[in-house]
Each structure stands twice: as structure tokens, then as C-alpha cells.
Scaffold this motif. Structure first.
Motif, PDB file in Angstrom:
ATOM      1  N   GLY A  24       0.808  -1.217   0.000  1.00  0.00           N
ATOM      2  CA  GLY A  24       0.000   0.000   0.000  1.00  0.00           C
ATOM      3  C   GLY A  24       0.835   1.257   0.000  1.00  0.00           C
ATOM      4  N   GLY A  25       2.168   1.109  -0.048  1.00  0.00           N
ATOM      5  CA  GLY A  25       3.052   2.260  -0.086  1.00  0.00           C
ATOM      6  C   GLY A  25       3.182   2.859  -1.472  1.00  0.00           C
ATOM      7  N   VAL A  26       3.988   3.885  -1.596  1.00  0.00           N
ATOM      8  CA  VAL A  26       4.143   4.615  -2.855  1.00  0.00           C
ATOM      9  C   VAL A  26       4.590   3.690  -3.987  1.00  0.00           C
ATOM     10  CG1 VAL A  26       5.372   6.488  -4.019  1.00  0.00           C
ATOM     11  CG2 VAL A  26       4.698   6.741  -1.616  1.00  0.00           C
ATOM     12  N   ASP A  27       5.638   2.921  -3.751  1.00  0.00           N
ATOM     13  CA  ASP A  27       6.236   2.118  -4.815  1.00  0.00           C
ATOM     14  C   ASP A  27       5.349   0.943  -5.225  1.00  0.00           C
ATOM     15  OD1 ASP A  27       8.514   3.766  -4.713  1.00  0.00           O
ATOM     16  OD2 ASP A  27       9.343   2.583  -3.079  1.00  0.00           O
ATOM     17  N   SER A  28       4.882   0.168  -4.250  1.00  0.00           N
ATOM     18  CA  SER A  28       4.105  -1.016  -4.609  1.00  0.00           C
ATOM     19  C   SER A  28       2.743  -0.649  -5.190  1.00  0.00           C
ATOM     20  CB  SER A  28       3.940  -1.947  -3.405  1.00  0.00           C
ATOM     21  OG  SER A  28       3.196  -1.335  -2.370  1.00  0.00           O
ATOM     22  N   THR A  29       2.187   0.498  -4.784  1.00  0.00           N
ATOM     23  CA  THR A  29       0.910   0.937  -5.360  1.00  0.00           C
ATOM     24  C   THR A  29       1.086   1.317  -6.828  1.00  0.00           C
ATOM     25  OG1 THR A  29       0.085   1.721  -3.231  1.00  0.00           O
ATOM     26  CG2 THR A  29      -0.959   2.625  -5.192  1.00  0.00           C
ATOM     27  N   PHE A  30       2.149   2.048  -7.120  1.00  0.00           N
ATOM     28  CA  PHE A  30       2.430   2.416  -8.510  1.00  0.00           C
ATOM     29  C   PHE A  30       2.673   1.166  -9.351  1.00  0.00           C
ATOM     30  CE2 PHE A  30       5.773   3.318 -11.711  1.00  0.00           C
ATOM     31  CZ  PHE A  30       5.038   4.138 -12.552  1.00  0.00           C
ATOM     32  N   LEU A  31       3.495   0.251  -8.850  1.00  0.00           N
ATOM     33  CA  LEU A  31       3.781  -0.976  -9.593  1.00  0.00           C
ATOM     34  C   LEU A  31       2.515  -1.776  -9.828  1.00  0.00           C
ATOM     35  CD1 LEU A  31       5.685  -3.072 -10.821  1.00  0.00           C
ATOM     36  CD2 LEU A  31       6.095  -3.955  -8.506  1.00  0.00           C
ATOM     37  N   LEU A  32       1.668  -1.884  -8.811  1.00  0.00           N
ATOM     38  CA  LEU A  32       0.435  -2.660  -8.946  1.00  0.00           C
ATOM     39  C   LEU A  32      -0.497  -2.052  -9.979  1.00  0.00           C
ATOM     40  CD1 LEU A  32      -1.228  -5.055  -7.939  1.00  0.00           C
ATOM     41  CD2 LEU A  32      -2.132  -3.587  -6.127  1.00  0.00           C
ATOM     42  N   ARG A  33      -0.649  -0.726  -9.974  1.00  0.00           N
ATOM     43  CA  ARG A  33      -1.525  -0.080 -10.949  1.00  0.00           C
ATOM     44  C   ARG A  33      -1.024  -0.310 -12.378  1.00  0.00           C
ATOM     45  NH1 ARG A  33      -4.358   4.704 -12.123  1.00  0.00           N
ATOM     46  NH2 ARG A  33      -5.654   4.359 -10.279  1.00  0.00           N
ATOM     47  N   VAL A  34       0.265  -0.078 -12.612  1.00  0.00           N
ATOM     48  CA  VAL A  34       0.813  -0.239 -13.962  1.00  0.00           C
ATOM     49  C   VAL A  34       0.730  -1.698 -14.397  1.00  0.00           C
ATOM     50  CG1 VAL A  34       2.874   0.005 -15.402  1.00  0.00           C
ATOM     51  CG2 VAL A  34       2.325   1.765 -13.714  1.00  0.00           C
ATOM     52  N   ALA A  35       1.027  -2.615 -13.488  1.00  0.00           N
ATOM     53  CA  ALA A  35       0.953  -4.032 -13.822  1.00  0.00           C
ATOM     54  C   ALA A  35      -0.477  -4.457 -14.130  1.00  0.00           C
ATOM     55  CB  ALA A  35       1.520  -4.866 -12.674  1.00  0.00           C
ATOM     56  N   HIS A  36      -1.428  -3.930 -13.381  1.00  0.00           N
ATOM     57  CA  HIS A  36      -2.836  -4.264 -13.622  1.00  0.00           C
ATOM     58  C   HIS A  36      -3.299  -3.711 -14.960  1.00  0.00           C
ATOM     59  CE1 HIS A  36      -7.321  -4.010 -12.529  1.00  0.00           C
ATOM     60  NE2 HIS A  36      -7.009  -5.283 -12.633  1.00  0.00           N
ATOM     61  N   GLU A  37      -2.868  -2.502 -15.294  1.00  0.00           N
ATOM     62  CA  GLU A  37      -3.204  -1.929 -16.590  1.00  0.00           C
ATOM     63  C   GLU A  37      -2.570  -2.720 -17.731  1.00  0.00           C
ATOM     64  OE1 GLU A  37      -1.935   2.112 -16.437  1.00  0.00           O
ATOM     65  OE2 GLU A  37      -3.698   2.809 -15.325  1.00  0.00           O
ATOM     66  N   THR A  38      -1.422  -3.329 -17.463  1.00  0.00           N
ATOM     67  CA  THR A  38      -0.679  -4.044 -18.505  1.00  0.00           C
ATOM     68  C   THR A  38      -1.129  -5.495 -18.652  1.00  0.00           C
ATOM     69  OG1 THR A  38       1.245  -2.651 -18.033  1.00  0.00           O
ATOM     70  CG2 THR A  38       1.636  -4.643 -19.316  1.00  0.00           C
ATOM     71  N   LEU A  39      -1.339  -6.189 -17.521  1.00  0.00           N
ATOM     72  CA  LEU A  39      -1.638  -7.623 -17.561  1.00  0.00           C
ATOM     73  C   LEU A  39      -3.068  -7.959 -17.153  1.00  0.00           C
ATOM     74  CD1 LEU A  39       1.686  -9.017 -16.039  1.00  0.00           C
ATOM     75  CD2 LEU A  39       1.033  -8.899 -18.440  1.00  0.00           C
ATOM     76  N   GLY A  40      -3.817  -6.967 -16.714  1.00  0.00           N
ATOM     77  CA  GLY A  40      -5.232  -7.177 -16.409  1.00  0.00           C
ATOM     78  C   GLY A  40      -5.474  -8.166 -15.286  1.00  0.00           C
ATOM     79  N   GLU A  41      -6.353  -9.127 -15.527  1.00  0.00           N
ATOM     80  CA  GLU A  41      -6.773 -10.068 -14.487  1.00  0.00           C
ATOM     81  C   GLU A  41      -5.700 -11.073 -14.112  1.00  0.00           C
ATOM     82  OE1 GLU A  41      -9.632  -9.670 -12.831  1.00  0.00           O
ATOM     83  OE2 GLU A  41      -9.716  -7.856 -14.062  1.00  0.00           O
ATOM     84  N   GLU A  42      -4.575 -11.037 -14.791  1.00  0.00           N
ATOM     85  CA  GLU A  42      -3.495 -11.971 -14.475  1.00  0.00           C
ATOM     86  C   GLU A  42      -2.601 -11.455 -13.353  1.00  0.00           C
ATOM     87  OE1 GLU A  42      -3.574 -14.952 -15.762  1.00  0.00           O
ATOM     88  OE2 GLU A  42      -5.356 -14.254 -16.821  1.00  0.00           O
ATOM     89  N   ILE A  43      -3.044 -10.405 -12.678  1.00  0.00           N
ATOM     90  CA  ILE A  43      -2.295  -9.818 -11.569  1.00  0.00           C
ATOM     91  C   ILE A  43      -2.938 -10.228 -10.240  1.00  0.00           C
ATOM     92  CG2 ILE A  43      -1.829  -7.641 -10.376  1.00  0.00           C
ATOM     93  CD1 ILE A  43       0.131  -8.191 -12.574  1.00  0.00           C
ATOM     94  N   LEU A  44      -2.094 -10.573  -9.269  1.00  0.00           N
ATOM     95  CA  LEU A  44      -2.557 -10.888  -7.926  1.00  0.00           C
ATOM     96  C   LEU A  44      -1.737 -10.068  -6.924  1.00  0.00           C
ATOM     97  CD1 LEU A  44      -4.225 -12.680  -5.935  1.00  0.00           C
ATOM     98  CD2 LEU A  44      -2.296 -14.291  -5.985  1.00  0.00           C
ATOM     99  N   ALA A  45      -2.417  -9.316  -6.073  1.00  0.00           N
ATOM    100  CA  ALA A  45      -1.745  -8.565  -5.004  1.00  0.00           C
ATOM    101  C   ALA A  45      -1.710  -9.448  -3.764  1.00  0.00           C
ATOM    102  CB  ALA A  45      -2.485  -7.269  -4.707  1.00  0.00           C
ATOM    103  N   ILE A  46      -0.529  -9.543  -3.133  1.00  0.00           N
ATOM    104  CA  ILE A  46      -0.385 -10.345  -1.917  1.00  0.00           C
ATOM    105  C   ILE A  46       0.146  -9.441  -0.806  1.00  0.00           C
ATOM    106  CG2 ILE A  46       0.622 -12.394  -0.869  1.00  0.00           C
ATOM    107  CD1 ILE A  46       0.920 -13.620  -3.606  1.00  0.00           C
ATOM    108  N   THR A  47      -0.579  -9.370   0.288  1.00  0.00           N
ATOM    109  CA  THR A  47      -0.273  -8.426   1.365  1.00  0.00           C
ATOM    110  C   THR A  47      -0.091  -9.156   2.685  1.00  0.00           C
ATOM    111  OG1 THR A  47      -1.605  -6.735   0.245  1.00  0.00           O
ATOM    112  CG2 THR A  47      -1.113  -6.376   2.580  1.00  0.00           C
ATOM    113  N   ALA A  48       0.969  -8.794   3.410  1.00  0.00           N
ATOM    114  CA  ALA A  48       1.254  -9.401   4.711  1.00  0.00           C
ATOM    115  C   ALA A  48       0.591  -8.604   5.824  1.00  0.00           C
ATOM    116  CB  ALA A  48       2.766  -9.468   4.937  1.00  0.00           C
ATOM    117  N   ARG A  49      -0.124  -9.301   6.690  1.00  0.00           N
ATOM    118  CA  ARG A  49      -0.676  -8.698   7.901  1.00  0.00           C
ATOM    119  C   ARG A  49       0.275  -9.018   9.052  1.00  0.00           C
ATOM    120  NH1 ARG A  49      -4.978 -11.503   8.363  1.00  0.00           N
ATOM    121  NH2 ARG A  49      -6.536 -10.130   7.427  1.00  0.00           N
TER     122      ARG A  49
END
Length: 273
Positions: A24-49
């Protein structure tokens, strides 16, 4: 900068699917958005609690994935159960990252995904970061770094994409607040989370609460230091920090800086880490 963004997208397209370690930080949010725009539903976000991650950080990460329609898996990271982490040696981050990314890789494989990525950028190469060794050992890729992107470039691109993190303060794991060698406990992590949460609620932006035994050492931006020292604010901060469990409250006159706990490490300790 646009050239680097193109390189990033071209590199992402080489993968059929990708799991991204998402904080949820600056870098991973940017990477996730661009990756989702590029690969669509083939993206999975994994977050540690984890107790080392403030509750508001996890809530923001979950809200972003819901808003963007991105699949997300949240798992419990029990780093405090590992003695090598709880005893807080200089290479603590290595053991933490090794455990977290091992589990992230397992979750990715459970979803049929071979490629795991994380959000390190070029600026992360300039500090003592033993966790990056664990990332490399596990074959986790760093697309932002591979594209040559620096933090300020990521922020600027994030603002263009209207991401909520474009101007978000950098926020590291709460375990980074402790002087090396001081045992890390869930109670101490909760003290730091409450103290930093109070400073955020008072309007301070980029800040840290470093822990030295019973002493809280506050780092704020130099331009915000005078406001921190105003009598009413100073009294409120001291009262709140004592409620959190600190016996003494101090202000670092050098102000906020990344990795200040690494300043006491010798070159040999860094090599051993």
C-alpha cells in the motif's frame, strides 16, 4: 521518465501473470496499478498482515484493491515468532523478508503464478538493506529498479495517474524503529504505532518515532520542527507518548532521515549482515 515507464511496461508484458508483494506504499501501489493496466486479471496482489505494519496501512492497501478491482490475498506474517527477528540483529530484515517472500511465493504458486515482483526502486540501492539479499535469493524481481526508476520519478508518475499515494509519506516496517539488539515485542510495536499515529493526526507528514529502551526519539522534517516545539504541541506530544508507555520523549535535532538506525553500524557489521 516516460522512456522508463515504457521500459517498465515492456518488461511487465514479458510475463503471462504476476504476483506483487503489495504493502500500500508509494512504490508497490504504482507498480500494482501499472501491472494491472498491462496484464489485467493476471495480476494478484499479496499483502502481509503483521504487528510490524500499522493497521491503517493494511486498511489502505485493502481499500485500494477493492477500488481498482484487483484480486488480493492477505496473509498473517508471524515474524515475531522467529528468534532471529525478535532479537533484532543488524540483519533482522533479511530473516523477515526471507520468511515473508517465501510465503508470498507459496501463495503465488497456489494460484498458478510463477513470477513474484516487489517494489524496490533505484534509491533503495544507497542504504543498508539486507532484506534485498533475501529477495534476490528467492528469485523475486524488482521491475521498478530494472526500469531505472527513482522515488521522485515514481511519485511524479503516480500523480499523473491520480494515485492516492503520489504524495504519501514513505513508511517503513515498524521494526525499523528499534535500535539494533533491543528485543522487538508486540507491545513495543503497538507503542510505536500509537505514537506515530498521534503525530500523523496532528498533521505531521514525514516522521518516525525511534525507540531506545524507554526513550522515544522523534524525527520530523526540519521545516516542521518548530511546530513540534510549540508549548501546546510539545505538551500534548509528551503526554500522549507517556500514555503510550515511553518514560522519556526527545526530538532528534537532525530531523527526519531514512535509515537513521543504520548510522551506528560499522562497515564490518554491514558486510556481515
Amino acid at each position: 521518465m516516460n522512456t522508463k515507464l515504457k521500459i517498465l511496461k515492456d518488461n511487465l508484458r514479458k510475463e503471462k501473470s504476476m504476483a506483487i508483494a503489495f504493502s500500500g506504499g508509494v512504490d508497490s501501489t504504482f507498480l500494482l496499478r501499472v501491472a494491472h493496466e498491462t496484464l489485467g486479471e493476471e495480476i494478484l496482489a499479496i499483502t502481509a498482515r503483521s504487528a510490524a505494519v500499522p493497521g491503517w496501512e493494511l486498511a489502505e492497501a485493502e481499500a485500494f484493491c477493492r477500488q481498482e478491482g484487483i484480486r488480493q490475498v492477505v496473509f498473517d506474517a508471524n515474524g515475531l515468532q522467529a528468534e532471529c527477528f525478535a532479537q533484532n540483529p543488524p540483519n533482522r530484515c533479511y530473516f523477515c523478508k526471507k520468511g515473508i517472500f517465501t510465503r508470498i511465493r507459496e501463495i503465488a504458486l497456489e494460484h498458478g503464478i510463477d513470477c513474484v515482483a516487489e517494489g524496490s526502486n533505484m534509491d533503495d540501492m544507497g542504504d543498508y538493506r539486507p532484506g534485498l539479499a533475501a529477495v534476490a535469493e528467492l528469485g523475486v524481481i524488482s521491475p521498478l529498479k530494472e526500469a531505472g526508476l527513482h522515488k521522485e520519478e515514481i511519485r511524479e508518475l503516480s500523480r499523473k495517474l491520480e494515485l492516492p499515494t503520489g504524495d504519501k509519506p514513505s513508511y517503513a516496517c515498524l521494526a525499523s524503529r528499534f535500535v539494533y539488539g533491543e528485543p522487538i515485542t508486540q507491545e513495543k510495536l503497538a507503542m510505536v504505532e500509537a505514537a506515530e499515529g498521534f503525530l500523523l493526526s496532528c498533521g505531521f507528514t514525514q516522521m518516525r518515532v525511534r525507540v531506545h529502551g524507554e526513550i522515544a526519539r522523534i524525527e520530523v522534517l526540519t521545516e516542521e520542527m518548530m511546530r513540534l516545539m510549540e508549548p501546546r504541541m510539545r505538551g500534548a506530544v509528551e503526554e500522549k507518548f507517556r500514555e503510550c508507555g515511553f518514560a522519556y520523549v526527545t526530538v532528534d535535532m537532525r530531523g527526519y532521515r531514512t535509515g537513521s538506525m543504520n548510522e551506528t553500524l560499522t562497515a564490518q557489521q554491514k558486510r556481515e549482515g
